[in-house]
Write an enzyme that holds these catalytic residues in place. Structure first.
Site, PDB file in Angstrom:
ATOM      1  N   HIS A  13      38.987  93.392 -85.874  1.00 35.07           N
ATOM      2  CA  HIS A  13      39.262  92.166 -85.095  1.00 35.07           C
ATOM      3  C   HIS A  13      40.749  91.855 -85.222  1.00 35.07           C
ATOM      4  O   HIS A  13      41.210  91.391 -86.257  1.00 35.07           O
ATOM      5  CB  HIS A  13      38.430  90.997 -85.624  1.00 35.07           C
ATOM      6  CG  HIS A  13      38.592  89.739 -84.820  1.00 35.07           C
ATOM      7  ND1 HIS A  13      37.515  89.007 -84.346  1.00 35.07           N
ATOM      8  CD2 HIS A  13      39.694  89.071 -84.384  1.00 35.07           C
ATOM      9  CE1 HIS A  13      37.955  87.962 -83.676  1.00 35.07           C
ATOM     10  NE2 HIS A  13      39.282  87.970 -83.688  1.00 35.07           N
ATOM     11  N   HIS A  15      44.525  90.534 -83.148  1.00 34.84           N
ATOM     12  CA  HIS A  15      45.299  90.029 -81.998  1.00 34.84           C
ATOM     13  C   HIS A  15      46.687  90.639 -82.053  1.00 34.84           C
ATOM     14  O   HIS A  15      47.421  90.438 -83.017  1.00 34.84           O
ATOM     15  CB  HIS A  15      45.394  88.505 -82.048  1.00 34.84           C
ATOM     16  CG  HIS A  15      44.054  87.849 -81.986  1.00 34.84           C
ATOM     17  ND1 HIS A  15      43.426  87.525 -80.797  1.00 34.84           N
ATOM     18  CD2 HIS A  15      43.190  87.510 -82.966  1.00 34.84           C
ATOM     19  CE1 HIS A  15      42.244  86.998 -81.053  1.00 34.84           C
ATOM     20  NE2 HIS A  15      42.070  86.971 -82.368  1.00 34.84           N
ATOM     21  N   LYS A  97      34.176  90.975 -75.138  1.00 37.16           N
ATOM     22  CA  LYS A  97      34.354  89.845 -76.050  1.00 37.16           C
ATOM     23  C   LYS A  97      33.989  88.555 -75.345  1.00 37.16           C
ATOM     24  O   LYS A  97      34.523  88.244 -74.278  1.00 37.16           O
ATOM     25  CB  LYS A  97      35.820  89.790 -76.524  1.00 37.16           C
ATOM     26  CG  LYS A  97      36.163  88.566 -77.379  1.00 37.16           C
ATOM     27  CD  LYS A  97      35.586  88.649 -78.782  1.00 37.16           C
ATOM     28  CE  LYS A  97      35.682  87.339 -79.553  1.00 37.16           C
ATOM     29  NZ  LYS A  97      36.863  87.211 -80.365  1.00 37.16           N
ATOM     30  N   HIS A 136      32.844  85.171 -80.343  1.00 40.77           N
ATOM     31  CA  HIS A 136      33.417  84.064 -81.110  1.00 40.77           C
ATOM     32  C   HIS A 136      32.339  82.992 -81.129  1.00 40.77           C
ATOM     33  O   HIS A 136      32.166  82.268 -80.154  1.00 40.77           O
ATOM     34  CB  HIS A 136      34.699  83.541 -80.442  1.00 40.77           C
ATOM     35  CG  HIS A 136      35.366  82.454 -81.232  1.00 40.77           C
ATOM     36  ND1 HIS A 136      36.590  82.599 -81.836  1.00 40.77           N
ATOM     37  CD2 HIS A 136      34.936  81.202 -81.554  1.00 40.77           C
ATOM     38  CE1 HIS A 136      36.897  81.486 -82.491  1.00 40.77           C
ATOM     39  NE2 HIS A 136      35.909  80.615 -82.317  1.00 40.77           N
ATOM     40  N   HIS A 170      34.461  87.074 -87.258  1.00 43.78           N
ATOM     41  CA  HIS A 170      35.056  86.222 -88.306  1.00 43.78           C
ATOM     42  C   HIS A 170      34.088  85.181 -88.851  1.00 43.78           C
ATOM     43  O   HIS A 170      34.313  83.987 -88.766  1.00 43.78           O
ATOM     44  CB  HIS A 170      36.351  85.558 -87.827  1.00 43.78           C
ATOM     45  CG  HIS A 170      36.351  85.067 -86.407  1.00 43.78           C
ATOM     46  ND1 HIS A 170      35.374  84.266 -85.892  1.00 43.78           N
ATOM     47  CD2 HIS A 170      37.229  85.297 -85.409  1.00 43.78           C
ATOM     48  CE1 HIS A 170      35.654  84.017 -84.627  1.00 43.78           C
ATOM     49  NE2 HIS A 170      36.759  84.630 -84.309  1.00 43.78           N
ATOM     50  N   ASP A 242      41.351  89.417 -88.035  1.00 45.40           N
ATOM     51  CA  ASP A 242      41.677  88.299 -87.147  1.00 45.40           C
ATOM     52  C   ASP A 242      43.131  87.889 -87.329  1.00 45.40           C
ATOM     53  O   ASP A 242      43.470  86.712 -87.232  1.00 45.40           O
ATOM     54  CB  ASP A 242      40.735  87.097 -87.354  1.00 45.40           C
ATOM     55  CG  ASP A 242      40.827  86.108 -86.192  1.00 45.40           C
ATOM     56  OD1 ASP A 242      41.369  86.472 -85.133  1.00 45.40           O
ATOM     57  OD2 ASP A 242      40.372  84.959 -86.367  1.00 45.40           O
TER      58      ASP A 242
HETATM   59  C1  NCD Z   1      43.009  83.464 -82.488  1.00 43.11           C
HETATM   60  C2  NCD Z   1      44.281  83.596 -81.661  1.00 43.11           C
HETATM   61  O1  NCD Z   1      45.295  82.978 -82.015  1.00 43.11           O
HETATM   62  O2  NCD Z   1      44.282  84.343 -80.679  1.00 43.11           O
HETATM   63  N1  NCD Z   1      43.132  82.296 -83.284  1.00 43.11           N
HETATM   64  C3  NCD Z   1      42.470  82.045 -84.445  1.00 43.11           C
HETATM   65  O3  NCD Z   1      42.626  80.954 -84.983  1.00 43.11           O
HETATM   66  N2  NCD Z   1      41.707  82.938 -85.005  1.00 43.11           N
HETATM   67  C4  NCD Z   1      41.796  83.433 -81.605  1.00 43.11           C
HETATM   68  C5  NCD Z   1      40.489  83.573 -82.346  1.00 43.11           C
HETATM   69  O4  NCD Z   1      40.129  84.662 -82.812  1.00 43.11           O
HETATM   70  O5  NCD Z   1      39.790  82.570 -82.489  1.00 43.11           O
HETATM   71 ZN    ZN Z   2      40.432  86.385 -83.289  1.00 42.67          ZN
END
Ligand code: NCD
Ligand code: ZN
Length: 334
Positions: A13, A15, A97, A136, A170, A242
């Site tokens: 996971h 970003h 997702k 999510h 998460h 995450d």
């Molecule tokens: C994530 C993001 O910033 O893209 N933020 C987070 O707090 N985890 C998005 C997500 O996974 O919820």
């Molecule tokens: Zn995330």
């Protein structure tokens, strides 16, 4: 000198954002992981095969020749139909997702009613094609209850689509574990921050926006129960950082963006925890074997060696404040 050798670690996971932030963060994962499941919550959302393939190309370019496999996902919007999912599968995109609308950063295009006919139809195609649904799982209720309030949706989806692999992303609330254990098609990811930090790290002293994330960090009890799941490398859970970078100003200004940047220190932070609790022998399973088995991923030849030597975490990396900033960890990358 004490060392840990990890083979083929996966981050399930992640970003990575897009240009220009992408170029600043991608290398940290590309260097230390064989592959990662890349989240599609860009603006506009990655909800077509063309967008996903274009994004994948930019990611690979930003990885600077590192041997790294970005596992792409499609953002579940009403634009996903049978044709799109079929093409996705043909080009090797295995993940979709689901974001409930408004639940987190970049969820503006998310789903308003998850159990709507149109969404269920898309999920049926996904099941038929053997795609994996990553969710999510949060309601729009009170922050500390959002994950638990979402449980009925997981139950409905897991029973309606028994052949669909569903990932509870998460997982942050100890009450969610029993649910994952109950349904054979339900699996989960655990982050480093949810197994090492709690709500007091955000609001227990001065307000710390750098530990503000969705789902919000929970109680010390939740943290400790989730940590045990990770330390035991529970077979239904894999590591998903995450890691969600936001520029310092967007965390500290009125925007108060949610997300914790952990990619550069994720394996070191895990090593620290597993070492402290005398469970280092389970780290390999938690960061690799479980993911290989759950997501049917290959074992790559990538080897990451960690040595017992202090790492000082900097105040900032490329304008982003990382997890554990200002602290020191007892492990380093060799
Ligand atoms: C994530 C993001 O910033 O893209 N933020 C987070 O707090 N985890 C998005 C997500 O996974 O919820
Ligand atoms: Zn995330």
């Amino acid at each position: 000198m004490e060392k840990i050798i990890l083979q083929s670690p996966y981050d399930m996971h992640l970003h990575l954002r897009d240009t220009p932030l992408l170029e600043k963060v991608a290398k940290y994962t590309a260097q230390y992981f064989s592959g990662a499941l890349v989240m599609p919550n860009l603006n506009p959302p990655v909800d077509s095969v063309e967008l996903a393939l274009g994004y994948k190309e930019r990611i690979l370019k930003a990885c600077n020749g590192n041997d790294f496999m970005p596992l792409m996902s499609l953002y579940l919007t009403e634009r996903l139909d049978k044709g799109v999912l079929k093409r996705a599968k043909e080009v090797g995109i295995k993940f979709i997702k689901l974001y409930p609308k408004g639940a987190t950063t970049g969820s503006e295009s998310g789903v308003s009613r998850v159990l709507d006919d149109k969404i269920l139809q898309i999920l049926e195609y996904a099941q038929d094609l053997g795609l994996i649904l990553s969710i999510h799982g949060e309601s729009n209720g009170f922050s500390m209850e959002r994950e638990a309030e979402f449980h009925p949706v997981f139950v409905e989806l897991a029973t309606t689509f028994p052949q669909l692999k569903i990932i509870f992303e998460h997982l942050s609330d100890a009450r969610s574990i029993a649910l994952v254990e109950k349904y054979s098609n339900l699996f989960a990811t655990l982050t480093l921050h949810h197994i090492s930090l709690c709500l007091d790290d955000v609001i227990g002293g001065g307000l710390n926006p750098h530990y503000f994330c969705k789902p919000i960090l929970k109680t010390p009890k939740d943290r400790d129960v989730l940590l045990q799941i990770a330390l035991n490398a529970h077979c239904k859970f894999s590591f998903g950082s995450d890691s969600a970078p936001h520029l310092r100003e967007n965390k500290e200004n009125a925007k108060g963006a949610a997300g914790i940047f952990s990619a550069p220190f994720a394996l070191l932070g895990l090593a620290e925890l597993f070492d402290k609790h005398n469970q280092l022998e389970n780290l390999q399973a938690f960061v690799s074997e479980n993911a290989q088995r759950i997501y049917d991923l290959p074992k790559s030849s990538k080897i990451v060696t960690l040595i017992k030597k202090a790492t000082q975490i900097p105040q900032e990396i490329n304008g982003i404040v990382p997890i554990f900033t200002g602290n020191s960890l007892s492990w380093s990358y060799a």
